[in-house]
Design a protein around this motif. Structure first.
Motif, PDB file in Angstrom:
ATOM      1  N   ASP A 121      77.221  63.210-105.506  1.00 52.74           N
ATOM      2  CA  ASP A 121      77.855  64.467-105.132  1.00 52.74           C
ATOM      3  C   ASP A 121      78.688  64.320-103.868  1.00 52.74           C
ATOM      4  O   ASP A 121      79.726  64.969-103.732  1.00 52.74           O
ATOM      5  CB  ASP A 121      76.782  65.544-104.931  1.00 52.74           C
ATOM      6  CG  ASP A 121      77.378  66.929-104.802  1.00 52.74           C
ATOM      7  OD1 ASP A 121      78.056  67.369-105.752  1.00 52.74           O
ATOM      8  OD2 ASP A 121      77.174  67.582-103.755  1.00 52.74           O
ATOM      9  N   CYS A 122      78.246  63.475-102.937  1.00 50.16           N
ATOM     10  CA  CYS A 122      78.889  63.398-101.627  1.00 50.16           C
ATOM     11  C   CYS A 122      79.841  62.216-101.466  1.00 50.16           C
ATOM     12  O   CYS A 122      80.654  62.203-100.537  1.00 50.16           O
ATOM     13  CB  CYS A 122      77.821  63.338-100.531  1.00 50.16           C
ATOM     14  SG  CYS A 122      76.772  64.809-100.449  1.00 50.16           S
ATOM     15  N   ALA A 123      79.754  61.213-102.332  1.00 47.75           N
ATOM     16  CA  ALA A 123      80.647  60.053-102.213  1.00 47.75           C
ATOM     17  C   ALA A 123      82.044  60.400-102.717  1.00 47.75           C
ATOM     18  O   ALA A 123      82.186  61.139-103.697  1.00 47.75           O
ATOM     19  CB  ALA A 123      80.089  58.876-103.008  1.00 47.75           C
ATOM     20  N   PRO A 124      83.099  59.891-102.063  1.00 45.42           N
ATOM     21  CA  PRO A 124      84.462  60.099-102.581  1.00 45.42           C
ATOM     22  C   PRO A 124      84.584  59.507-103.983  1.00 45.42           C
ATOM     23  O   PRO A 124      84.001  58.458-104.279  1.00 45.42           O
ATOM     24  CB  PRO A 124      85.341  59.331-101.581  1.00 45.42           C
ATOM     25  CG  PRO A 124      84.511  59.200-100.347  1.00 45.42           C
ATOM     26  CD  PRO A 124      83.092  59.117-100.813  1.00 45.42           C
ATOM     27  N   ILE A 125      85.346  60.160-104.845  1.00 44.33           N
ATOM     28  CA  ILE A 125      85.406  59.744-106.248  1.00 44.33           C
ATOM     29  C   ILE A 125      85.931  58.328-106.401  1.00 44.33           C
ATOM     30  O   ILE A 125      85.495  57.581-107.287  1.00 44.33           O
ATOM     31  CB  ILE A 125      86.261  60.747-107.063  1.00 44.33           C
ATOM     32  CG1 ILE A 125      86.136  60.431-108.558  1.00 44.33           C
ATOM     33  CG2 ILE A 125      87.711  60.740-106.606  1.00 44.33           C
ATOM     34  CD1 ILE A 125      86.735  61.505-109.449  1.00 44.33           C
ATOM     35  N   ASN A 126      86.857  57.921-105.519  1.00 40.82           N
ATOM     36  CA  ASN A 126      87.407  56.568-105.636  1.00 40.82           C
ATOM     37  C   ASN A 126      86.522  55.510-105.000  1.00 40.82           C
ATOM     38  O   ASN A 126      86.828  54.319-105.038  1.00 40.82           O
ATOM     39  CB  ASN A 126      88.806  56.519-105.006  1.00 40.82           C
ATOM     40  CG  ASN A 126      88.780  56.800-103.528  1.00 40.82           C
ATOM     41  OD1 ASN A 126      87.914  57.521-103.037  1.00 40.82           O
ATOM     42  ND2 ASN A 126      89.738  56.243-102.803  1.00 40.82           N
ATOM     43  N   ARG A 127      85.379  55.916-104.408  1.00 44.28           N
ATOM     44  CA  ARG A 127      84.447  54.968-103.814  1.00 44.28           C
ATOM     45  C   ARG A 127      83.056  55.085-104.426  1.00 44.28           C
ATOM     46  O   ARG A 127      82.086  54.551-103.878  1.00 44.28           O
ATOM     47  CB  ARG A 127      84.329  55.208-102.294  1.00 44.28           C
ATOM     48  CG  ARG A 127      85.612  55.112-101.511  1.00 44.28           C
ATOM     49  CD  ARG A 127      86.300  53.768-101.679  1.00 44.28           C
ATOM     50  NE  ARG A 127      85.443  52.625-101.410  1.00 44.28           N
ATOM     51  CZ  ARG A 127      85.133  52.198-100.195  1.00 44.28           C
ATOM     52  NH1 ARG A 127      85.616  52.805 -99.119  1.00 44.28           N
ATOM     53  NH2 ARG A 127      84.355  51.153-100.032  1.00 44.28           N
ATOM     54  N   LEU A 308      76.308  50.205-113.607  1.00 46.09           N
ATOM     55  CA  LEU A 308      77.518  50.349-114.418  1.00 46.09           C
ATOM     56  C   LEU A 308      77.420  51.562-115.332  1.00 46.09           C
ATOM     57  O   LEU A 308      78.378  52.336-115.471  1.00 46.09           O
ATOM     58  CB  LEU A 308      77.741  49.084-115.252  1.00 46.09           C
ATOM     59  CG  LEU A 308      78.281  47.858-114.513  1.00 46.09           C
ATOM     60  CD1 LEU A 308      78.244  46.632-115.421  1.00 46.09           C
ATOM     61  CD2 LEU A 308      79.693  48.103-113.999  1.00 46.09           C
ATOM     62  N   GLY A 309      76.258  51.747-115.954  1.00 50.69           N
ATOM     63  CA  GLY A 309      76.074  52.900-116.822  1.00 50.69           C
ATOM     64  C   GLY A 309      76.143  54.208-116.064  1.00 50.69           C
ATOM     65  O   GLY A 309      76.755  55.184-116.526  1.00 50.69           O
ATOM     66  N   VAL A 310      75.543  54.267-114.874  1.00 50.43           N
ATOM     67  CA  VAL A 310      75.556  55.489-114.065  1.00 50.43           C
ATOM     68  C   VAL A 310      76.968  55.822-113.611  1.00 50.43           C
ATOM     69  O   VAL A 310      77.425  56.971-113.703  1.00 50.43           O
ATOM     70  CB  VAL A 310      74.615  55.326-112.850  1.00 50.43           C
ATOM     71  CG1 VAL A 310      74.800  56.497-111.874  1.00 50.43           C
ATOM     72  CG2 VAL A 310      73.161  55.270-113.308  1.00 50.43           C
ATOM     73  N   ALA A 311      77.674  54.830-113.086  1.00 49.20           N
ATOM     74  CA  ALA A 311      79.035  55.075-112.600  1.00 49.20           C
ATOM     75  C   ALA A 311      79.953  55.506-113.735  1.00 49.20           C
ATOM     76  O   ALA A 311      80.782  56.413-113.572  1.00 49.20           O
ATOM     77  CB  ALA A 311      79.576  53.816-111.919  1.00 49.20           C
ATOM     78  N   HIS A 312      79.820  54.877-114.917  1.00 48.33           N
ATOM     79  CA  HIS A 312      80.645  55.251-116.056  1.00 48.33           C
ATOM     80  C   HIS A 312      80.374  56.688-116.489  1.00 48.33           C
ATOM     81  O   HIS A 312      81.291  57.451-116.826  1.00 48.33           O
ATOM     82  CB  HIS A 312      80.394  54.303-117.229  1.00 48.33           C
ATOM     83  CG  HIS A 312      81.244  54.582-118.425  1.00 48.33           C
ATOM     84  ND1 HIS A 312      80.771  55.261-119.529  1.00 48.33           N
ATOM     85  CD2 HIS A 312      82.547  54.301-118.691  1.00 48.33           C
ATOM     86  CE1 HIS A 312      81.741  55.376-120.419  1.00 48.33           C
ATOM     87  NE2 HIS A 312      82.824  54.798-119.933  1.00 48.33           N
ATOM     88  N   ALA A 313      79.111  57.102-116.455  1.00 51.17           N
ATOM     89  CA  ALA A 313      78.762  58.470-116.831  1.00 51.17           C
ATOM     90  C   ALA A 313      79.348  59.476-115.848  1.00 51.17           C
ATOM     91  O   ALA A 313      79.920  60.505-116.250  1.00 51.17           O
ATOM     92  CB  ALA A 313      77.245  58.625-116.905  1.00 51.17           C
ATOM     93  N   ASN A 314      79.235  59.198-114.548  1.00 51.18           N
ATOM     94  CA  ASN A 314      79.737  60.138-113.545  1.00 51.18           C
ATOM     95  C   ASN A 314      81.257  60.211-113.524  1.00 51.18           C
ATOM     96  O   ASN A 314      81.823  61.209-113.080  1.00 51.18           O
ATOM     97  CB  ASN A 314      79.203  59.757-112.155  1.00 51.18           C
ATOM     98  CG  ASN A 314      77.800  60.265-111.915  1.00 51.18           C
ATOM     99  OD1 ASN A 314      77.607  61.416-111.540  1.00 51.18           O
ATOM    100  ND2 ASN A 314      76.816  59.417-112.145  1.00 51.18           N
ATOM    101  N   ASP A 315      81.918  59.167-114.004  1.00 47.36           N
ATOM    102  CA  ASP A 315      83.382  59.201-114.097  1.00 47.36           C
ATOM    103  C   ASP A 315      83.858  60.196-115.151  1.00 47.36           C
ATOM    104  O   ASP A 315      85.016  60.622-115.114  1.00 47.36           O
ATOM    105  CB  ASP A 315      83.919  57.812-114.464  1.00 47.36           C
ATOM    106  CG  ASP A 315      83.853  56.849-113.299  1.00 47.36           C
ATOM    107  OD1 ASP A 315      83.705  57.317-112.153  1.00 47.36           O
ATOM    108  OD2 ASP A 315      83.934  55.635-113.535  1.00 47.36           O
TER     109      ASP A 315
END
Length: 383
Positions: A121-127, A308-315
């Protein structure tokens, strides 16, 4: 990376201490069972009970975070975990231990939901990929330290349980002192797993497979190593090396996952994992040094699947759904971690300890096949 470390340093340290306690507890209980001559199936059952607690704790964790907020939910969960861990010292009864593992799993699910939804929620989307990689680094450092604690004194002494309780209690301090960005309030809308299954089939399958594999690693790898003649201290070293290799993979993974398609990285990791499991599945690595080297290669690759799975889902999901998404992802991981040790433990019982890695080859082959069929899956979901 330095800016993210400064921004979320207290959150990462809380995750480190939480995973230190969890890692030490899982390996200690597995070794206690093996030393008592209990079958591998019971070792798998303990890991499955923990994972089942995580699965069923997803809803209660979501409710608790919505009711009292992220920080207070973390505190409540830590109190439950410390109480359950210390209760292990009252009896060696396996039914009691199964119940306690279930309770610890449910409370840890809430803590994981707090930390992962806070970061996403708090991290910048590009990071976000880099933020999750640093989180995994902190987690793996904690797991590695937990394993190395087994090398201190008597590896199977019940004082290890006191160490677990201390780690979880200390984890409250950095999170309580966090003065940076705070996650937004969440609604109490009902979690709808089918929504995520329709929209994120590949992310969920990757997380499920990661649960299958990691459940076996945490619950059954110590038993595998012990049956290869490793002492408790050497088992701790074997596990620590595997986790340290996973840690080393996280920083380059974070950079790669922010520049290359995550689906490509998931498929490539699965293919390489199939190859890495072969020496242990076929019994080609009989010397302890080669077993540890194979464990390092497996850890380097296997621990890449979850972030990888978590980041792909949040994207691919709206920000307001991230807390409920964290619950669904962890619940999916928990389902895999429930089933994996039970199936692999039964295989080990009938075909020997190397059967666990045969099971892992089958899981990674399914990942490669499913992700390869990305377009077909998308067409089915769209229809």
């Amino acid at each position: 990376m330095f800016a993210l470390s400064k921004r979320f340093g207290t959150i990462y340290f809380a995750a480190l201490l939480m995973q230190l306690g969890s890692s030490l507890l899982m390996t200690y209980l597995a070794l206690r069972l093996d030393a008592s001559g209990v079958s591998q199936l019971w070792g798998g059952a303990l890991m499955a009970a923990n994972a089942l607690g995580m699965v069923l704790g997803a809803r209660s964790g979501y409710w608790l975070i919505g009711l009292v907020g992220h920080a207070r939910a973390f505190v409540v969960s830590a109190a439950v975990i410390v109480t359950a861990v210390l209760t292990h010292q009252l009896s060696d009864g396996l039914p009691l231990w199964l119940s306690l593992r279930f309770i610890v799993g449910a409370a840890m699910m809430c803590q994981l939901m707090v930390i992962e939804s806070w970061l996403n929620d708090c991290a910048p989307i590009n990071r976000r990929g880099a933020a999750m990689s640093l989180y995994m680094v902190a987690s793996y450092v904690g797991m590695m330290l937990g394993q190395l604690m087994l090398t201190l004194g008597q590896g199977l002494h019940t004082l290890a349980l006191s160490g677990v309780a201390i780690a979880f209690a200390l984890g409250l301090i950095p999170l309580a002192l966090h003065g940076g960005a705070q996650p937004g309030l969440i609604s109490q809308a009902r979690i709808k797993p089918m929504l995520y299954l329709r929209r994120l089939p590949q992310s969920l399958f990757t997380i499920l497979a990661s649960g299958l594999l990691n459940g076996c690693l945490y619950g059954l790898s110590p038993i595998y190593a012990a049956q290869q003649g490793f002492s408790p201290a050497q088992v701790g070293q074997f596990m620590a090396i595997s986790i340290a290799a996973g840690l080393l993979a996280q920083l380059p993974l974070g950079k790669l996952s922010d520049h290359l398609p995550r689906i490509f990285l998931i498929r490539a990791t699965a293919v390489l994992l199939c190859i890495a499991y072969l020496p242990l599945a076929l019994g080609l690595a009989s010397d302890q040094r080669w077993i540890m080297l194979a464990g390092a290669a497996i850890g380097f690759l296997q621990f890449c699947l979850y972030p990888l799975g978590v980041a792909h889902a949040n994207d691919n999901l709206e920000p307001e759904l991230r807390v409920s998404l964290a619950g669904v992802l962890l619940m999916t991981f928990g389902i895999g971690a429930t089933v994996g040790p039970l199936v692999a433990g039964a295989m080990m019982e009938h075909a020997g300890p190397q059967a666990m890695y045969v099971f892992c080859i089958g899981v990674t082959a399914m990942i490669a096949c499913f992700i390869r069929a990305k377009r077909s899956v998308d067409l089915v979901v769209a229809s």
